[in-house]
Design a protein around this motif. Sequence first.
Motif, PDB file in Angstrom:
ATOM      1  N   MET A  40      39.481  35.907  40.345  1.00 39.58           N
ATOM      2  CA  MET A  40      39.233  36.265  41.736  1.00 39.58           C
ATOM      3  C   MET A  40      39.285  35.038  42.648  1.00 39.58           C
ATOM      4  SD  MET A  40      36.189  39.092  41.336  1.00 39.58           S
ATOM      5  CE  MET A  40      35.922  39.355  43.075  1.00 39.58           C
ATOM      6  N   HIS A  41      39.010  33.877  42.088  1.00 39.43           N
ATOM      7  CA  HIS A  41      38.959  32.655  42.891  1.00 39.43           C
ATOM      8  C   HIS A  41      40.279  31.883  42.890  1.00 39.43           C
ATOM      9  CE1 HIS A  41      34.744  33.243  43.606  1.00 39.43           C
ATOM     10  NE2 HIS A  41      34.522  33.371  42.309  1.00 39.43           N
ATOM     11  N   LEU A  42      41.268  32.376  42.181  1.00 36.00           N
ATOM     12  CA  LEU A  42      42.565  31.708  42.129  1.00 36.00           C
ATOM     13  C   LEU A  42      43.499  32.288  43.184  1.00 36.00           C
ATOM     14  CD1 LEU A  42      43.021  31.610  38.254  1.00 36.00           C
ATOM     15  CD2 LEU A  42      42.296  29.737  39.739  1.00 36.00           C
ATOM     16  N   ASN A  43      44.517  31.539  43.505  1.00 34.77           N
ATOM     17  CA  ASN A  43      45.518  32.030  44.454  1.00 34.77           C
ATOM     18  C   ASN A  43      46.194  33.277  43.909  1.00 34.77           C
ATOM     19  OD1 ASN A  43      45.022  29.946  46.244  1.00 34.77           O
ATOM     20  ND2 ASN A  43      46.595  28.630  45.355  1.00 34.77           N
ATOM     21  N   SER A  45      48.695  35.638  42.499  1.00 33.84           N
ATOM     22  CA  SER A  45      49.929  35.594  41.712  1.00 33.84           C
ATOM     23  C   SER A  45      49.927  36.812  40.801  1.00 33.84           C
ATOM     24  CB  SER A  45      50.019  34.312  40.881  1.00 33.84           C
ATOM     25  OG  SER A  45      49.129  34.352  39.791  1.00 33.84           O
ATOM     26  N   ILE A  46      51.080  37.147  40.307  1.00 33.45           N
ATOM     27  CA  ILE A  46      51.175  38.291  39.399  1.00 33.45           C
ATOM     28  C   ILE A  46      50.344  38.037  38.146  1.00 33.45           C
ATOM     29  CG2 ILE A  46      52.745  39.601  37.914  1.00 33.45           C
ATOM     30  CD1 ILE A  46      54.820  39.321  40.166  1.00 33.45           C
ATOM     31  N   LYS A  47      50.397  36.812  37.641  1.00 33.70           N
ATOM     32  CA  LYS A  47      49.631  36.480  36.436  1.00 33.70           C
ATOM     33  C   LYS A  47      48.132  36.632  36.693  1.00 33.70           C
ATOM     34  CE  LYS A  47      48.853  33.040  32.929  1.00 33.70           C
ATOM     35  NZ  LYS A  47      49.211  31.782  32.326  1.00 33.70           N
ATOM     36  N   ASN A  48      47.644  36.163  37.819  1.00 31.47           N
ATOM     37  CA  ASN A  48      46.220  36.301  38.140  1.00 31.47           C
ATOM     38  C   ASN A  48      45.837  37.763  38.308  1.00 31.47           C
ATOM     39  OD1 ASN A  48      45.873  33.558  38.047  1.00 31.47           O
ATOM     40  ND2 ASN A  48      46.011  33.278  40.253  1.00 31.47           N
ATOM     41  N   GLN A  49      46.715  38.544  38.910  1.00 30.61           N
ATOM     42  CA  GLN A  49      46.443  39.974  39.072  1.00 30.61           C
ATOM     43  C   GLN A  49      46.394  40.672  37.727  1.00 30.61           C
ATOM     44  OE1 GLN A  49      45.526  41.428  42.011  1.00 30.61           O
ATOM     45  NE2 GLN A  49      45.490  39.262  42.503  1.00 30.61           N
ATOM     46  N   GLU A  50      47.280  40.282  36.814  1.00 29.60           N
ATOM     47  CA  GLU A  50      47.266  40.862  35.468  1.00 29.60           C
ATOM     48  C   GLU A  50      45.978  40.484  34.732  1.00 29.60           C
ATOM     49  OE1 GLU A  50      50.854  39.534  33.584  1.00 29.60           O
ATOM     50  OE2 GLU A  50      52.061  41.075  34.560  1.00 29.60           O
ATOM     51  N   THR A  51      45.571  39.223  34.861  1.00 25.64           N
ATOM     52  CA  THR A  51      44.330  38.773  34.235  1.00 25.64           C
ATOM     53  C   THR A  51      43.153  39.564  34.787  1.00 25.64           C
ATOM     54  OG1 THR A  51      45.198  36.545  33.891  1.00 25.64           O
ATOM     55  CG2 THR A  51      42.800  36.780  33.892  1.00 25.64           C
ATOM     56  N   ARG A  97      37.264  46.572  40.987  1.00 27.14           N
ATOM     57  CA  ARG A  97      38.705  46.830  40.907  1.00 27.14           C
ATOM     58  C   ARG A  97      39.276  47.190  42.286  1.00 27.14           C
ATOM     59  NH1 ARG A  97      38.561  50.291  37.075  1.00 27.14           N
ATOM     60  NH2 ARG A  97      39.083  48.842  35.420  1.00 27.14           N
ATOM     61  N   VAL A  98      38.562  48.023  43.034  1.00 28.78           N
ATOM     62  CA  VAL A  98      39.062  48.518  44.313  1.00 28.78           C
ATOM     63  C   VAL A  98      38.864  47.506  45.442  1.00 28.78           C
ATOM     64  CG1 VAL A  98      38.762  50.325  46.056  1.00 28.78           C
ATOM     65  CG2 VAL A  98      38.749  50.923  43.628  1.00 28.78           C
ATOM     66  N   LYS A  99      37.666  46.911  45.499  1.00 28.90           N
ATOM     67  CA  LYS A  99      37.327  46.054  46.640  1.00 28.90           C
ATOM     68  C   LYS A  99      37.315  44.561  46.316  1.00 28.90           C
ATOM     69  CE  LYS A  99      34.501  49.493  48.988  1.00 28.90           C
ATOM     70  NZ  LYS A  99      33.200  49.772  49.608  1.00 28.90           N
ATOM     71  N   ARG A 100      37.501  44.219  45.035  1.00 34.33           N
ATOM     72  CA  ARG A 100      37.420  42.824  44.599  1.00 34.33           C
ATOM     73  C   ARG A 100      36.075  42.212  45.016  1.00 34.33           C
ATOM     74  NH1 ARG A 100      42.212  40.829  42.609  1.00 34.33           N
ATOM     75  NH2 ARG A 100      41.580  38.680  42.996  1.00 34.33           N
ATOM     76  N   SER A 101      35.028  42.980  44.819  1.00 34.88           N
ATOM     77  CA  SER A 101      33.691  42.592  45.249  1.00 34.88           C
ATOM     78  C   SER A 101      33.002  41.714  44.210  1.00 34.88           C
ATOM     79  CB  SER A 101      32.857  43.845  45.505  1.00 34.88           C
ATOM     80  OG  SER A 101      31.502  43.517  45.639  1.00 34.88           O
ATOM     81  N   SER A 102      32.746  40.470  44.588  1.00 38.82           N
ATOM     82  CA  SER A 102      32.044  39.574  43.658  1.00 38.82           C
ATOM     83  C   SER A 102      30.581  39.989  43.491  1.00 38.82           C
ATOM     84  CB  SER A 102      32.150  38.121  44.120  1.00 38.82           C
ATOM     85  OG  SER A 102      31.617  37.958  45.402  1.00 38.82           O
ATOM     86  N   GLU A 103      30.008  40.641  44.498  1.00 32.70           N
ATOM     87  CA  GLU A 103      28.620  41.116  44.389  1.00 32.70           C
ATOM     88  C   GLU A 103      28.502  42.203  43.326  1.00 32.70           C
ATOM     89  OE1 GLU A 103      25.295  43.492  47.019  1.00 32.70           O
ATOM     90  OE2 GLU A 103      26.745  42.222  48.069  1.00 32.70           O
ATOM     91  N   HIS A 104      29.441  43.135  43.292  1.00 32.82           N
ATOM     92  CA  HIS A 104      29.407  44.195  42.282  1.00 32.82           C
ATOM     93  C   HIS A 104      29.706  43.641  40.891  1.00 32.82           C
ATOM     94  CE1 HIS A 104      29.622  46.571  45.970  1.00 32.82           C
ATOM     95  NE2 HIS A 104      29.015  47.509  45.261  1.00 32.82           N
ATOM     96  N   LEU A 105      30.565  42.639  40.830  1.00 32.71           N
ATOM     97  CA  LEU A 105      30.832  41.979  39.557  1.00 32.71           C
ATOM     98  C   LEU A 105      29.557  41.304  39.051  1.00 32.71           C
ATOM     99  CD1 LEU A 105      32.783  41.098  37.334  1.00 32.71           C
ATOM    100  CD2 LEU A 105      33.427  39.166  38.799  1.00 32.71           C
ATOM    101  N   LYS A 106      28.846  40.653  39.952  1.00 35.94           N
ATOM    102  CA  LYS A 106      27.588  40.001  39.592  1.00 35.94           C
ATOM    103  C   LYS A 106      26.578  41.026  39.074  1.00 35.94           C
ATOM    104  CE  LYS A 106      23.992  37.136  41.669  1.00 35.94           C
ATOM    105  NZ  LYS A 106      23.520  36.498  42.904  1.00 35.94           N
ATOM    106  N   ASN A 107      26.503  42.192  39.725  1.00 35.38           N
ATOM    107  CA  ASN A 107      25.599  43.255  39.269  1.00 35.38           C
ATOM    108  C   ASN A 107      25.937  43.694  37.842  1.00 35.38           C
ATOM    109  OD1 ASN A 107      24.347  43.273  41.769  1.00 35.38           O
ATOM    110  ND2 ASN A 107      25.473  45.051  42.514  1.00 35.38           N
ATOM    111  N   ALA A 108      27.224  43.929  37.588  1.00 37.65           N
ATOM    112  CA  ALA A 108      27.654  44.362  36.254  1.00 37.65           C
ATOM    113  C   ALA A 108      27.335  43.298  35.211  1.00 37.65           C
ATOM    114  CB  ALA A 108      29.151  44.676  36.262  1.00 37.65           C
ATOM    115  N   GLU A 109      27.644  42.048  35.532  1.00 37.03           N
ATOM    116  CA  GLU A 109      27.375  40.951  34.599  1.00 37.03           C
ATOM    117  C   GLU A 109      25.876  40.814  34.315  1.00 37.03           C
ATOM    118  OE1 GLU A 109      30.688  37.521  35.282  1.00 37.03           O
ATOM    119  OE2 GLU A 109      29.351  37.939  36.978  1.00 37.03           O
TER     120      GLU A 109
END
Length: 132
Positions: A40-43, A45-51, A97-109
């Motif tokens: 999420m913090h990288l520029n 790119s297709i590779k970053n999107q796949e990751t 996945r939809v909003k690229r929300s780091s807050e929701h990622l933090k909640n899940a983690e």
Amino acid sequence: MNKFSQLYKKNSIESLSPGRIILLLFDTALQCLNRVRESMHLNFSIKNQETFHNNLQKAENIIRELQNSLNFQPAKELADTLFRLYDYICDQITVVRVKRSSEHLKNAEHILKELRDGWSDMLQKREKISET
């Protein structure tokens, strides 16, 4: 990975106890979510999107597998609670996945890490009891 490395990895996983396999699943899901955070913090790119996408999918698949493996017979209330927590984690992953929300990622983690640590503590206590 060569053929012998793959065979060694397969055999080492198959020799784990069911409790250790669940711990490995928690760890792998957390690693996937960490890769999502990094991507999420990288520029763009297709590779970053796949990751980003592939690791979200892997983490969600692991959570769903944990959810599907719950046994509701011996402790229905606990299994119900875990089922709802796994659902919540998957809901958070969907928002990521939809909003690229780091807050929701933090909640899940956070929830996944708490479950993982609780599971690890339980395994350690069980192993100490069986040693005596």
